[in-house]
Design a protein around this motif. Structure first.
Motif, mmCIF file in Angstrom:
data_model
loop_
_atom_site.group_PDB
_atom_site.id
_atom_site.type_symbol
_atom_site.label_atom_id
_atom_site.label_comp_id
_atom_site.label_asym_id
_atom_site.label_seq_id
_atom_site.Cartn_x
_atom_site.Cartn_y
_atom_site.Cartn_z
ATOM 1 N N THR A 1 25.449 42.527 -3.229
ATOM 2 C CA THR A 1 26.330 43.684 -3.417
ATOM 3 C C THR A 1 26.150 44.154 -4.849
ATOM 4 O O THR A 1 25.693 43.396 -5.709
ATOM 5 C CB THR A 1 27.824 43.326 -3.239
ATOM 6 O OG1 THR A 1 28.134 42.294 -4.182
ATOM 7 C CG2 THR A 1 28.145 42.852 -1.857
ATOM 8 N N GLU B 1 22.343 49.457 -3.007
ATOM 9 C CA GLU B 1 22.875 49.149 -1.668
ATOM 10 C C GLU B 1 22.338 50.159 -0.664
ATOM 11 O O GLU B 1 21.878 49.805 0.424
ATOM 12 C CB GLU B 1 24.414 49.198 -1.675
ATOM 13 C CG GLU B 1 25.063 48.101 -2.533
ATOM 14 C CD GLU B 1 26.579 48.066 -2.387
ATOM 15 O OE1 GLU B 1 27.157 49.022 -1.834
ATOM 16 O OE2 GLU B 1 27.180 47.062 -2.845
ATOM 17 N N ILE C 1 24.848 43.784 3.051
ATOM 18 C CA ILE C 1 25.484 44.188 1.794
ATOM 19 C C ILE C 1 26.888 43.568 1.718
ATOM 20 O O ILE C 1 27.899 44.234 1.935
ATOM 21 C CB ILE C 1 25.520 45.731 1.670
ATOM 22 C CG1 ILE C 1 24.125 46.323 1.904
ATOM 23 C CG2 ILE C 1 26.075 46.171 0.319
ATOM 24 C CD1 ILE C 1 23.059 45.917 0.897
#
Ligand code: ADP
Ligand code: GLC
Length: 491
Positions: free
Chosen positions: A344, A350, A368
């Motif tokens: 993350t 992302e 993610i």
């Protein structure tokens, strides 16, 4: 505590830092705050860990803590007093003291933004010393970690100099120089209540009306360490020095690098309960494919253990070399390759990885999230792990990967350079694939070299896997180096 080093008294060390596994972890600092104290216990050391009592610590840990006391502490320039509560727990011989105050630690995960984090960690640094006095536990050494504990060495030699804890020496360890705790002089003066003479270029000041908490701590501590020998050198240069290279060069006589290890009980493929199939170096070649297929099934990838699976487990920030991956992602892919990303961070990374997942269904998974159990399964199920960092003080993912027989592909910087020996195609030696300059084609070349050995030179590949698993990545050696430093300071 037993005396296992003939004639040596146990050294008392207090760890001060902003995160510690399993209570709260966002990255490698949390791992080190967990594993190093445990390794030190085996070296005749008494350790206490001090950290904030964040609201986001899971209830199951809070329920095991007991209240050790509370007091009020003056903090700010205008003399405001704040509540300091102490919650305590013990785990396998290490004592953890959590500093409670609802004004500072009731939100965030655990960090928020600098504007709020600065007051938070001013309070935390000062309260840590006050807590040691309150508990009447005077350490020989206070081992502080990163900018969040950066004010401890400064308070220790100023407001606390004539109190019991003032006898202690201090070490400040740099885990990541990128984060320094920078704000206006007025803000820091207000929240620390520290005297004007410290707001000078040799201590906190970095520019007109700009102050830096880490800089002050580095000036005032007795020793500076960082988490690899190479990073200790790198941070004295312009490129890696994050504008503190001059300051670090000036203080170089007290600076050294001690490489991180990992907790080899927590990261143990022989006993890891999170793995579909546990394994040792004896049966890794048979069991890794089983872990790989289970991973593929869990993540919705084509289930085929002959595919070359490349993993990435990382905070998604520019430190981690993700721009390089992004530049050559399509070239890195082929029909026999799968990529698994767990991380993350910045939205741009992302989203880039989500995009690749949509372009390569069944071949790329961008997970993610922060997920400890999936991390274990990737370390066990992947063939290789990518760590192409722009800078990397130490890096733990390559160490964990090696322990799980997963071959690291890394850039030669910081601890990556110190822990991964490049594979030599002529002698067959080495335990990973490396590249030097921060360049996407060089990363691609390293991945291709790695994949080629995996596909075409099975015996060499299998030998690398076994060598990785046999490599000593434990804390033992480095814990002894810290002990030597503590003893030298404690004299
Ligand atoms: P850094 O401290 O710079 O983030 P390290 O390599 O020292 O990098 O440590 C990263 C640690 O965080 C490792 O234990 C890694 O397994 C873990 N980690 C990173 N991202 C995730 C994630 N998304 N889910 C689970 N664990 C993660
Ligand atoms: C930092 C660094 C990482 C290091 C970790 C633990 O977060 O980025 O390289 O391994 O701290 O020391």
């Amino acid at each position: 505590m037993s005396e296992n080093h003939a004639g040596n008294h146990p050294v008392r060390v207090a760890f001060v830092g902003s995160e510690c596994y399993p209570f709260i972890k966002t990255g490698g600092l949390g791992d080190v705050m967990y594993a190093l104290p445990r390794a030190l216990l085996r070296e005749n050391c008494e350790v206490r860990v001090l950290m904030p009592y964040y609201a986001c610590i899971p209830e199951k840990f809070k329920n095991n803590m007991s209240f050790r006391g509370s007091f009020m502490m003056d903090l700010t320039q205008d003399g405001r007093s704040f509540f300091v509560g102490i919650m305590e727990t013990e785990m396998d011989g290490v004592i953890y003291d959590f500093i409670e105050n609802r004004d500072f630690f009731d939100w965030g995960n655990p960090y928020t933004g600098l504007w709020e984090d600065i007051p938070k960690y001013c309070f935390f640094s000062k309260a840590s010393l006050a807590v040691l006095n309150y508990l009447d536990w005077t350490p020989d050494v206070i081992h502080c970690h990163d900018w969040q504990a950066g004010l401890v060495p400064v308070y220790l030699r100023t407001e606390f100099a004539t109190t019991p804890v003032g006898k202690a020496k201090s070490i400040l360890t740099i885990h990541n120089l990128r984060f320094q705790g920078i704000c206006s002089v007025d803000h820091l003066k207000y929240w620390t209540g520290l005297p004007d003479y410290l707001f000078d270029y040799s201590v906190f000041l970095i520019a007109n009306n700009e102050a830096n908490m880490f800089k002050g701590g580095l000036a005032y501590c007795d020793r500076i360490t960082t988490v690899s020998a190479t990073y200790a050198q790198e941070i004295q240069t312009d490129f890696y020095g994050e504008k503190l290279n001059g300051h670090l060069w000036y203080h170089r006589a007290k600076l050294s690098g001690i490489v991180n290890g990992i907790d080899v009980d927590l990261w143990n493929s022989r006993t890891d309960k999170l793995l579909p199939a546990v394994y040792s170096e004896e049966d890794v070649l048979e069991k890794k494919p089983q872990n790989k297929e289970a991973l593929q099934a869990r993540l919705g990838l084509f289930k085929d253990s002959s595919k070359f699976v490349l993993g990435l487990i990382s905070r998604l920030t520019d430190q981690k070399g993700l721009d390089l991956i992004n530049t050559v992602f399509s070239k890195m892919m082929n029909a026999n390759t799968q990529v698994v990303i767990l991380g993350t961070g910045d939205a741009r990374y992302e989203n880039a990885f989500r995009y690749y997942e949509s372009v390569y269904p069944g071949q790329v998974c961008a997970y993610i999230k922060y997920d400890e159990s999936l991390a274990h399964q990737i370390y066990a199920g992947a063939d290789a792990l990518l760590v192409p960092s722009l800078f990397e003080p130490c890096g733990l993912t390559q160490l964990i990967a090696m322990r799980y027989g997963t071959v690291p592909v890394v850039r030669e910087t910081g601890g990556l350079k110190d822990t991964v020996e490049p594979y030599n195609e002529y002698t067959g030696e080495g335990n990973g694939f490396t590249f030097d300059y921060y360049n996407a084609d060089l990363l691609l070349d390293a991945v291709e070299r790695c994949r080629k050995v995996y596909r075409e030179k099975k015996d060499n590949w299998n030998a690398i896997v076994k060598r990785d698993m046999e490599k000593d990545v434990s804390w033992e050696h480095s814990a002894r180096q810290y002990m030597d430093l503590y003893r030298e300071l404690a004299q």
